[in-house]
Scaffold this motif. Sequence first.
Motif, PDB file in Angstrom:
ATOM      1  N   ARG A  52     -12.631 -21.832   3.044  1.00 46.66           N
ATOM      2  CA  ARG A  52     -12.084 -22.935   3.848  1.00 46.66           C
ATOM      3  C   ARG A  52     -11.373 -23.934   2.954  1.00 46.66           C
ATOM      4  O   ARG A  52     -10.294 -24.413   3.279  1.00 46.66           O
ATOM      5  CB  ARG A  52     -13.196 -23.652   4.624  1.00 46.66           C
ATOM      6  N   THR A 110      -6.100 -19.717  11.614  1.00 44.68           N
ATOM      7  CA  THR A 110      -5.111 -20.405  10.775  1.00 44.68           C
ATOM      8  C   THR A 110      -3.881 -19.528  10.597  1.00 44.68           C
ATOM      9  O   THR A 110      -2.747 -20.011  10.666  1.00 44.68           O
ATOM     10  CB  THR A 110      -5.713 -20.773   9.402  1.00 44.68           C
ATOM     11  N   MET A 168      -7.128 -28.641   9.956  1.00 44.14           N
ATOM     12  CA  MET A 168      -7.989 -29.092   8.857  1.00 44.14           C
ATOM     13  C   MET A 168      -9.250 -29.751   9.409  1.00 44.14           C
ATOM     14  O   MET A 168     -10.352 -29.538   8.879  1.00 44.14           O
ATOM     15  CB  MET A 168      -7.235 -30.054   7.937  1.00 44.14           C
ATOM     16  N   TYR A 205     -12.367 -30.407   7.040  1.00 43.94           N
ATOM     17  CA  TYR A 205     -11.747 -30.832   5.787  1.00 43.94           C
ATOM     18  C   TYR A 205     -11.039 -32.155   6.028  1.00 43.94           C
ATOM     19  O   TYR A 205     -10.337 -32.317   7.022  1.00 43.94           O
ATOM     20  CB  TYR A 205     -10.743 -29.779   5.318  1.00 43.94           C
ATOM     21  N   CYS A 251      -7.557 -25.020   3.243  1.00 45.50           N
ATOM     22  CA  CYS A 251      -7.277 -26.411   3.607  1.00 45.50           C
ATOM     23  C   CYS A 251      -6.439 -27.135   2.559  1.00 45.50           C
ATOM     24  O   CYS A 251      -5.616 -27.982   2.902  1.00 45.50           O
ATOM     25  CB  CYS A 251      -8.573 -27.164   3.885  1.00 45.50           C
TER      26      CYS A 251
END
Length: 185
Positions: A33, A158, A92, A97, A37
């Motif tokens: 991740r 994503t 995000m 994040y 991110c």
Amino acid sequence: MWVYRIYFFSNMVRDFASYISDSLDDILPNESRLSICKELEIAAAEEILAFYQYRAVSPYLVGQERANIEEFFNDTAKDELDDHFVKLLNRMNELQYVPTRIFDFANIQSTAECSYHTPENISELIPILEQNIESEECAIRHYQRIIDLSRDLGDYATEQLVKEIQADEYDHLSGLNDFLADLRS
């Protein structure tokens, strides 16, 4: 009775949030991740610069095709900020994040990998179009890198999101190339 319901509900929300966090780690480990991110944060910085690159000059353009190019620049600027940038921020956030590098506007240019091009003479449309073409090509390459990384790490949400943004960037590039061809003919 209502106090118990509030207590029960607050515990249920806390447990659900913990479950979601644990589930996210099961689906996409924290290290994966984080790498995705960081790339999304760079792309978000680039979208801010792209917005500015289009919007700041659009009212000052001169020459043939000025009205059409101004409209295209304004529409593209809106895409870059109100669509792409917001989608990147939302993704995000979904990945838990916080993009702290872009919270300070002074960091935007140093965070971005695609350069901002300051127009030297806004009365010359061809160099401005060429600068924007270069920026769109850079964005397309960066989005491809994020697509590949996301696919490799198994983050298909994503990957799909970035494919959609990249398709818009291809449309922007096509429009810019069309204007450039018209002005050169």
